[in-house]
Design an enzyme around this catalytic site. Structure first.
Site, mmCIF file in Angstrom:
data_model
loop_
_atom_site.group_PDB
_atom_site.id
_atom_site.type_symbol
_atom_site.label_atom_id
_atom_site.label_comp_id
_atom_site.label_asym_id
_atom_site.label_seq_id
_atom_site.Cartn_x
_atom_site.Cartn_y
_atom_site.Cartn_z
ATOM 1 N N LYS A 114 118.646 158.691 92.805
ATOM 2 C CA LYS A 114 117.599 158.524 91.801
ATOM 3 C C LYS A 114 117.650 157.160 91.127
ATOM 4 C CE LYS A 114 116.331 163.216 90.574
ATOM 5 N NZ LYS A 114 116.191 164.207 89.501
ATOM 6 N N LYS A 198 113.918 164.968 101.867
ATOM 7 C CA LYS A 198 113.671 166.213 101.131
ATOM 8 C C LYS A 198 112.242 166.267 100.584
ATOM 9 C CE LYS A 198 115.303 166.697 96.996
ATOM 10 N NZ LYS A 198 116.086 166.754 95.772
ATOM 11 N N LYS A 201 108.953 166.205 94.344
ATOM 12 C CA LYS A 201 107.853 165.971 93.405
ATOM 13 C C LYS A 201 107.539 164.486 93.294
ATOM 14 C CE LYS A 201 109.963 169.363 90.372
ATOM 15 N NZ LYS A 201 110.660 169.643 89.131
HETATM 16 P P1 TYM Z 1 114.440 170.505 89.898
HETATM 17 O O1 TYM Z 1 113.299 170.734 89.005
HETATM 18 O O2 TYM Z 1 114.585 169.169 90.535
HETATM 19 O O3 TYM Z 1 114.430 171.582 91.059
HETATM 20 C C1 TYM Z 1 114.263 172.943 90.763
HETATM 21 C C2 TYM Z 1 114.865 173.792 91.858
HETATM 22 O O4 TYM Z 1 114.183 173.553 93.099
HETATM 23 C C3 TYM Z 1 115.132 173.264 94.128
HETATM 24 N N1 TYM Z 1 114.524 172.312 95.078
HETATM 25 C C4 TYM Z 1 114.503 172.499 96.403
HETATM 26 N N2 TYM Z 1 114.971 173.501 97.181
HETATM 27 C C5 TYM Z 1 114.763 173.396 98.515
HETATM 28 N N3 TYM Z 1 114.123 172.350 99.102
HETATM 29 C C6 TYM Z 1 113.641 171.318 98.362
HETATM 30 N N4 TYM Z 1 113.001 170.308 98.938
HETATM 31 C C7 TYM Z 1 113.819 171.377 96.946
HETATM 32 N N5 TYM Z 1 113.468 170.560 95.910
HETATM 33 C C8 TYM Z 1 113.914 171.152 94.789
HETATM 34 C C9 TYM Z 1 116.322 172.656 93.379
HETATM 35 O O5 TYM Z 1 117.508 172.776 94.136
HETATM 36 C C10 TYM Z 1 116.349 173.479 92.115
HETATM 37 O O6 TYM Z 1 117.046 174.690 92.313
HETATM 38 N N6 TYM Z 1 118.970 170.022 88.211
HETATM 39 C C11 TYM Z 1 118.076 171.152 88.436
HETATM 40 C C12 TYM Z 1 117.533 171.730 87.166
HETATM 41 C C13 TYM Z 1 118.568 172.330 86.256
HETATM 42 C C14 TYM Z 1 119.373 173.475 86.535
HETATM 43 C C15 TYM Z 1 120.156 173.679 85.369
HETATM 44 C C16 TYM Z 1 119.482 174.328 87.635
HETATM 45 C C17 TYM Z 1 118.899 171.916 85.013
HETATM 46 N N7 TYM Z 1 119.843 172.721 84.475
HETATM 47 C C18 TYM Z 1 121.054 174.731 85.311
HETATM 48 C C19 TYM Z 1 120.403 175.364 87.555
HETATM 49 C C20 TYM Z 1 121.184 175.570 86.400
HETATM 50 C C21 TYM Z 1 116.975 170.701 89.387
HETATM 51 O O7 TYM Z 1 117.234 170.277 90.449
HETATM 52 O O8 TYM Z 1 115.695 170.838 89.009
#
Ligand code: TYM
Length: 333
Positions: A114, A198, A201
């Site tokens: 990132k 991957k 967004k």
């Molecule tokens: P975020 O918003 O980036 O992603 C949310 C969830 O979507 C999953 N994800 C995917 N899974 C499969 N293939 C993809 N291409 C893909 N893109 C996203 C992510 O693995 C995630 O589960 N850091 C976390 C947010 C967070 C969190 C937490 C999660 C903040 N605090 C505590 C668990 C527990 C995240 O990646 O958000």
């Protein structure tokens, strides 16, 4: 055995099929095993680790709540809340950042991706992002954390942080060491334009992902334009090595049908891509359209969405502030 589930999603717009298949679909399944206690957080503090337009952020927070509900999370059964509305998250993150080691954070691959080439310009928040994530999880004594494969390293760090806090303050089991819940198959959905990237967004090309707000024509168009290779589909799994785009589309198909890759390959029986893409579009439309229609409907009732967040945040605050109080006592405050 009942589980305490915690997970979070960033309100950064464009929630997509990867978020759904990698995470939100599992949130719903875990919630539907009635004995589990589930908490799902809109992690807006995480969102601002990269610059956000305040008006868009507000809109995206509501859209994330609408998406949770449209996908099947029931606010009467699970807690849905907003991270910034529960102050313990920021407080715990600070204490945990004093326990965490720079060396641990320096190893985080997501920060490297990132931050890009110019790391000096990345925010400190982006660097310590995983510590805030640990605070989220540990405040609720979560036993299981459902996430996509890209969050594996962050969860390993969370476990290390919990153990170090317990050691440093000589409390055996104060912070519960959580288990990641990452599906064995299809936990990493890839871009429709590049099978080794991957689905994300932040990809500038909207054609790279299926958004959960896409309509029928957009889905058909994106699948039609999805990158493939000249060969027909294989009928056995071995033949997928070196074919990341085929593997990804087949993974999406299988995950939507809740079946393994072997079964899909047998079912599709060496079809060419144009036929397969038609079938894939159909099943995507069947699954995504009801979600996208429900999101639109829910977004018309902002008061309802805000009330879900308010109630959820109240419930979350009760749990988190209790843990926070004990944590402060342990630290000597
Ligand atoms: P975020 O918003 O980036 O992603 C949310 C969830 O979507 C999953 N994800 C995917 N899974 C499969 N293939 C993809 N291409 C893909 N893109 C996203 C992510 O693995 C995630 O589960 N850091 C976390 C947010 C967070 C969190 C937490 C999660 C903040 N605090 C505590 C668990 C527990 C995240 O990646 O958000």
């Amino acid at each position: 055995m009942s589980k305490k589930i915690f997970s979070g999603v960033q309100p950064t717009g464009n929630l997509h099929l990867g978020n759904y298949l990698g995470a939100i679909k599992n949130f719903v399944e875990l919630q539907n095993e009635k004995e589990n206690e589930c908490i799902f957080c809109v992690v807006d503090l995480h969102a601002i680790t990269v610059k956000q337009d305040p008006k868009k952020l507000k809109k995206n927070i509501r859209e994330t709540v609408a998406t949770f509900i449209a996908c099947g999370i029931d606010p009467a059964q699970s807690i849905i809340f907003n991270q910034s509305m529960v102050s313990a998250h920021s407080e715990a993150a600070w204490i945990l950042s004093c326990v965490s080691r720079m060396g641990w954070l320096n190893r985080m691959t997501q920060f490297k991706e990132k931050a890009g080439k110019d790391k000096e310009k990345a925010s400190i928040g982006l660097y310590s992002y995983p510590v805030l994530m640990a605070a989220d999880i540990l405040l609720y004594d979560a036993t299981h954390v459902p996430v996509g494969n890209d969050q594996k390293q962050h969860l390993e760090l969370c476990r290390d942080i919990a153990q170090k806090f317990n050691n440093d303050f000589d409390v055996m089991d104060f912070l519960k060491v959580p288990e990641p819940l990452i599906q064995k198959q299809f936990s990493r959905i890839m871009s429709l334009k590049d099978g080794i990237k991957k689905m994300s967004k932040s990809d500038p090309s909207d054609l790279s992902r299926i958004n959960l707000t896409d309509d029928k024509d957009q889905i058909i168009n994106k699948i039609k334009k999805a990158k493939t290779d000249p060969l027909p589909l294989p009928s056995v799994i071995d033949n997928l090595t070196e074919r990341p785009e085929a593997e990804n589309l087949l993974g999406i198909y299988s995950s939507l049908k809740n079946q393994n890759l072997e079964k899909s390959l047998m079912e599709l029986n060496g079809k060419n891509f144009s036929e397969f893409k038609e079938q894939l579009s159909e099943i995507l439309i069947e699954r995504i359209m009801p979600i996208s229609q429900e999101i639109k409907k829910l977004l018309e009732d902002i008061n309802f969405l805000d009330s879900v967040l308010l109630e959820g945040s109240d419930k979350a605050d009760k749990i988190a502030s209790k843990k926070m109080k004990k944590m402060k006592e342990l630290v000597g405050f």
